[in-house]
Motif scaffolding. Structure first.
Motif, PDB file in Angstrom:
ATOM      1  N   ALA A  33       0.826  -1.208   0.000  1.00  0.00           N
ATOM      2  CA  ALA A  33       0.000   0.000   0.000  1.00  0.00           C
ATOM      3  C   ALA A  33       0.859   1.256   0.000  1.00  0.00           C
ATOM      4  O   ALA A  33       0.564   2.235  -0.700  1.00  0.00           O
ATOM      5  CB  ALA A  33      -0.932  -0.013   1.217  1.00  0.00           C
TER       6      ALA A  33
ATOM      7  N   GLU B 248      -1.516  -2.113  -5.926  1.00  0.00           N
ATOM      8  CA  GLU B 248      -2.828  -2.585  -5.486  1.00  0.00           C
ATOM      9  C   GLU B 248      -2.649  -3.665  -4.428  1.00  0.00           C
ATOM     10  O   GLU B 248      -1.983  -4.675  -4.669  1.00  0.00           O
ATOM     11  CB  GLU B 248      -3.616  -3.142  -6.668  1.00  0.00           C
ATOM     12  CG  GLU B 248      -3.996  -2.101  -7.721  1.00  0.00           C
ATOM     13  CD  GLU B 248      -5.016  -1.094  -7.188  1.00  0.00           C
ATOM     14  OE1 GLU B 248      -5.677  -1.392  -6.175  1.00  0.00           O
ATOM     15  OE2 GLU B 248      -5.139  -0.013  -7.778  1.00  0.00           O
ATOM     16  N   PRO B 249      -3.251  -3.504  -3.228  1.00  0.00           N
ATOM     17  CA  PRO B 249      -3.006  -4.451  -2.137  1.00  0.00           C
ATOM     18  C   PRO B 249      -3.977  -5.628  -2.106  1.00  0.00           C
ATOM     19  O   PRO B 249      -3.931  -6.422  -1.168  1.00  0.00           O
ATOM     20  CB  PRO B 249      -3.198  -3.575  -0.896  1.00  0.00           C
ATOM     21  CG  PRO B 249      -4.241  -2.597  -1.307  1.00  0.00           C
ATOM     22  CD  PRO B 249      -4.037  -2.344  -2.780  1.00  0.00           C
TER      23      PRO B 249
ATOM     24  N   ALA C 161      -7.869  -2.577   3.931  1.00  0.00           N
ATOM     25  CA  ALA C 161      -8.118  -2.616   2.491  1.00  0.00           C
ATOM     26  C   ALA C 161      -9.407  -1.885   2.137  1.00  0.00           C
ATOM     27  O   ALA C 161      -9.472  -1.151   1.144  1.00  0.00           O
ATOM     28  CB  ALA C 161      -8.165  -4.064   2.013  1.00  0.00           C
TER      29      ALA C 161
ATOM     30  N   LEU D 212      -8.889   1.910   2.334  1.00  0.00           N
ATOM     31  CA  LEU D 212      -8.195   2.416   1.141  1.00  0.00           C
ATOM     32  C   LEU D 212      -9.122   2.461  -0.062  1.00  0.00           C
ATOM     33  O   LEU D 212      -9.078   3.397  -0.875  1.00  0.00           O
ATOM     34  CB  LEU D 212      -6.978   1.532   0.828  1.00  0.00           C
ATOM     35  CG  LEU D 212      -5.787   1.615   1.793  1.00  0.00           C
ATOM     36  CD1 LEU D 212      -4.692   0.659   1.355  1.00  0.00           C
ATOM     37  CD2 LEU D 212      -5.237   3.031   1.858  1.00  0.00           C
TER      38      LEU D 212
ATOM     39  N   ARG E 270      -1.457   6.665   5.594  1.00  0.00           N
ATOM     40  CA  ARG E 270      -1.700   5.234   5.400  1.00  0.00           C
ATOM     41  C   ARG E 270      -1.160   4.433   6.576  1.00  0.00           C
ATOM     42  O   ARG E 270      -1.775   3.433   6.989  1.00  0.00           O
ATOM     43  CB  ARG E 270      -1.043   4.766   4.099  1.00  0.00           C
ATOM     44  CG  ARG E 270      -1.663   5.389   2.852  1.00  0.00           C
ATOM     45  CD  ARG E 270      -1.001   4.880   1.594  1.00  0.00           C
ATOM     46  NE  ARG E 270      -1.478   5.591   0.412  1.00  0.00           N
ATOM     47  CZ  ARG E 270      -1.135   5.332  -0.829  1.00  0.00           C
ATOM     48  NH1 ARG E 270      -0.271   4.359  -1.065  1.00  0.00           N
ATOM     49  NH2 ARG E 270      -1.632   6.028  -1.834  1.00  0.00           N
TER      50      ARG E 270
END
Length: 750
Positions: free
Chosen positions: A53, A58-59, A88, A91, A106
């Motif tokens: 992240a 893209e996590p 997730a 975000l 973050r």
């Protein structure tokens, strides 16, 4: 149609990149989920999620790996699952609202998600809440580490290298992977133990003692996490330390060091699967051996600033040499093109005949008997040339057929013809001289242009030595007490050339320097050139050839005078050597300077790489132009190619040389004027092939003049005297008298 295909290819490339990103996050997260705290918390898996992240990737692939890894654990880690999902989703919401958030936000968001999920850990007991908080803290630290690793492995870092902090992050990530695979064991073998040995030797190959410290850290982390035999730490520490000291020996030294340390600590017989056991050592050594050398070199370039600086230096030198060679090639081509600018157009008709006839017509044009005399123009022209030549040589001349014997204007005719004839001869002489000068200039431009292009081609093909080899040479010279300023090695004309520059004052003799370089490089060397300057001494060495040639000079002169003879040798890159003997006119300082100038010009032109035919011509012309008085010098030189044995004898007014082979004496003669008399003088050139144990004898005029008929016989009688050959010839010449300087040069080929 073309645009549609390109758009489709771009979409496929984008989809493939996204797929690889998802897999690149999913698999590490799934693997690191095996690293647990108190069997309920997965901090490293959460750290992977945070690291992706923070790096802007893209996590969601990582999220899948974390959730799946938490579910397949012995005890489902609901705290880990909840933390990952909350982070997730948060975000995703921020992204949907087209909001941006900094890295710090973050991190705070991740910590808040982990703390919000702590009540789920309360179900298993109050102590689990404490472990959950510790897990979040570890995850934040590991996430920062993963972010630094992901951002460090980029094209920019590959070019500029990795900082020490980034290298530490890499080591931490590798230690985490070792912990993740620590449970994979089979019959006394473990994947983590094998990887630890392979990775430790890899670290040492890249960073030496720093790599040994990194390997020891990984071993300590593995031992503490798995509660394995602590001897593993000592074994890795000792083995990597030995390998770091002897890492120039290559991969076998690293493997032998680990084996030696395992024997010293007794770990090869350990019952613990995770350790330096025989199966782990064999497997780890195999992995290390299979590691491509290019990988080690690339990682060393990124990690070691000294290696990176050395490679950049070589790249800079190669780039500069390439640019210089291109410019030299361009200048050489331009100079060769200039050669056609100096051609002089010569008239095809016979200028002497036409001008002579015109002079006669100026007198005969108004004569009434012209039709009779000029009835046959061809015969009249030949007659006029005969009269003109006779008048020019002050010979008697009378009217001859077809000229009228009673011609009243005959004397005037002869005067006009003679004047025109001489003017034509002068003009013809000037034109011939101009043509010769133009041809000389053409040859000079072509010769210099060819030399520049040849040098540019050789420079462009140079292959510089690796930095490790140069560092070994520098270290060896430093240990001998030399103050090294510069060391370089490259290939030129098929020969490996070594360039060394030492700072003054010199603390090492040339012979010791050569011996040290030979021991370090493992090859026989010969010195090509040595240039002494005010603060430095620069020397060039190259690989030695099978043949060797050495020169000894024997001189005799009148008491209180300076010998006018000079001798010297010049070693040329490419396995060649030139020996020369010159005799200036007379004796004294002036004669000596004349002979030394001839030899110096010869050697300078040889070093410049000009073609030999042009060298020989320029020696004569330059010596002629440098003289204010009528001075000259003989020149006797031998150019030997030590690779093939080919020898070229050059003589400008020099007496015969002699080849001694197997007790037989063979004279080598050549007729030519000395240098510095006529610009058009050409040397005598003789070529033969030499063999080992041959000897060559060059004599000056002072020796040859007193032994006009017995030189060959004297040399034959002295040929068996070995090293005393030159002395015996010189003693015999001195016994015959004579006032001229006497010099004998003996060249031995071995």
């Amino acid at each position: 149609m073309q645009t549609t295909r390109s758009n489709k290819a771009a979409r496929i490339k984008t989809d493939l990149k996204e797929t690889l990103t998802v897999l690149g996050g999913f698999l590490p997260a799934l693997l690191l989920s095996r690293v647990q705290i108190h069997s309920l918390h997965l901090p490293l898996a959460l750290g992977i999620l945070l690291g992706f992240a923070l790096a802007g990737a893209e996590p969601y692939g990582v999220l899948g790996g974390v959730v799946l890894g938490s579910l397949i654990c012995d005890h489902v880690s609901w705290h880990t699952i909840c933390t990952a999902i909350l982070f997730a989703v948060s975000l995703w919401v921020i992204k949907r609202r087209n909001k941006t958030c900094s890295k710090r936000f973050r991190i705070v968001l991740f910590a808040a998600s982990g703390l919000s999920a702590l009540p789920l850990a309360w179900i298993s007991g109050a102590i689990e809440m404490l472990y959950g908080a510790v897990s979040v803290a570890i995850a934040v630290g590991f996430g920062l580490c993963v972010n630094r690793v992901l951002r460090g492995w980029t094209g920019r870092r590959a070019e500029n290298g990795l900082t020490d902090r980034e290298q530490i992050m890499f080591v931490l990530c590798i230690a985490a992977i070792l912990l993740a695979v620590s449970e994979l064991q089979l019959f006394g073998w473990s994947l983590s133990g094998s990887l630890l040995i392979a990775v430790s030797m890899f670290f040492v190959s890249v960073r030496g003692m720093y790599g040994a410290a990194a390997g020891t850290f990984c071993a300590s982390a593995l031992v503490l996490y798995t509660n394995s035999d602590p001897k593993l730490i000592g074994c890795i520490a000792l083995g990597t330390s030995i390998a770091s000291v002897l890492r120039k020996g290559g991969k076998p030294i690293g493997i032998a060091s680990i084996l030696l340390s395992s024997v010293a600590f007794g770990t090869f017989l350990s019952e613990h699967a995770i350790g330096a056991t025989v199966p782990n050592i064999l497997c780890g050594s195999l992995l290390y051996i299979l590691t491509p050398r290019e990988w080690i070199g690339s990682v060393r370039y990124m990690a070691d600033s000294a290696t990176r600086s050395e490679r950049k230096r070589r790249e800079d030198v190669t780039r500069i040499e390439r640019h210089v060679s291109e410019e030299l090639m361009r200048i050489g081509t331009l100079m060769t093109g200039f050669s056609g600018m100096f051609h002089t157009a010569m008239q095809e008709e016979d200028a002497v005949q036409s001008w002579t006839v015109q002079g006669a017509l100026n007198v005969c044009r108004e004569c009434k008997k012209q039709p009779v005399c000029w009835k046959d123009a061809q015969v009249m022209q030949e007659t006029l040339l005969v009269i003109a030549r006779a008048a020019d040589e002050d010979l008697s001349y009378e009217p001859i057929d077809p000229i009228d014997p009673l011609c009243k204007k005959f004397r005037t005719l002869v005067s006009s013809v003679l004047l025109s004839y001489r003017q034509a001869l002068n003009r013809s002489s000037v034109c011939v001289r101009a043509k010769e000068q133009a041809q000389l200039i053409d040859r000079q431009f072509v010769g210099v242009g060819t030399a520049l292009r040849r040098y540019a081609e050789g420079m462009n093909k140079r292959d510089h030595a690796e930095g490790d080899a140069l560092n070994r040479i520098r270290d060896a010279l430093t240990q001998e007490g030399a103050d090294v300023s510069f060391v370089d090695s490259y290939e030129s004309n098929g020969m490996q050339v070594l360039s060394v520059q030492l700072n003054r004052p010199l603390r090492i003799a040339q012979r010791q320097l050569k011996r040290t370089l030979e021991q370090t490089s493992g090859t026989r060397l010969r010195i090509v050139q040595s240039v002494a300057e005010r603060k430095t001494v620069s020397m060039l060495f190259e690989n030695d050839s099978d043949l060797h040639a050495s020169m000894r000079v024997f001189r005799a002169k009148e008491v209180g005078t300076i010998s006018g003879d000079a001798a010297g040798e010049c070693r040329i890159i490419g396995g060649q050597v030139c020996f020369a003997l010159s005799d200036g006119m007379g004796s004294g300082k002036t004669a000596r300077s004349e002979s030394e100038a001839a030899i110096e010009l010869l050697f300078r032109l040889h070093h410049a790489g000009i073609e030999r035919e042009l060298i020989y011509e320029n020696v004569n012309r330059l010596l002629l132009s440098a003289n204010d008085t009528e001075m000259y010098a003989t020149l006797d030189s031998v150019l030997i190619d030590l690779k093939t044995g080919e020898a070229e004898f050059l003589k400008y007014g020099a007496p015969p040389s002699f080849l001694i082979r197997n007790g037989r004496v063979k004279p080598i003669e050549g007729e030519a004027l000395p240098c510095g008399i006529l610009a058009e003088a050409k040397p005598s050139i003789t070529r033969i092939r030499l063999r080992a144990n041959d000897r060559l004898v060059l004599c000056s005029d002072g020796v040859q003049d007193v032994l006009p008929e017995g030189t060959e016989q004297a040399i034959r009688s002295a040929a068996t005297s070995g090293d005393q050959l030159g002395e015996r010839i010189l003693d015999l010449a001195k016994s015959r008298g004579g006032t001229d300087d006497k010099t004998v040069v003996v060249i031995r080929v071995a």
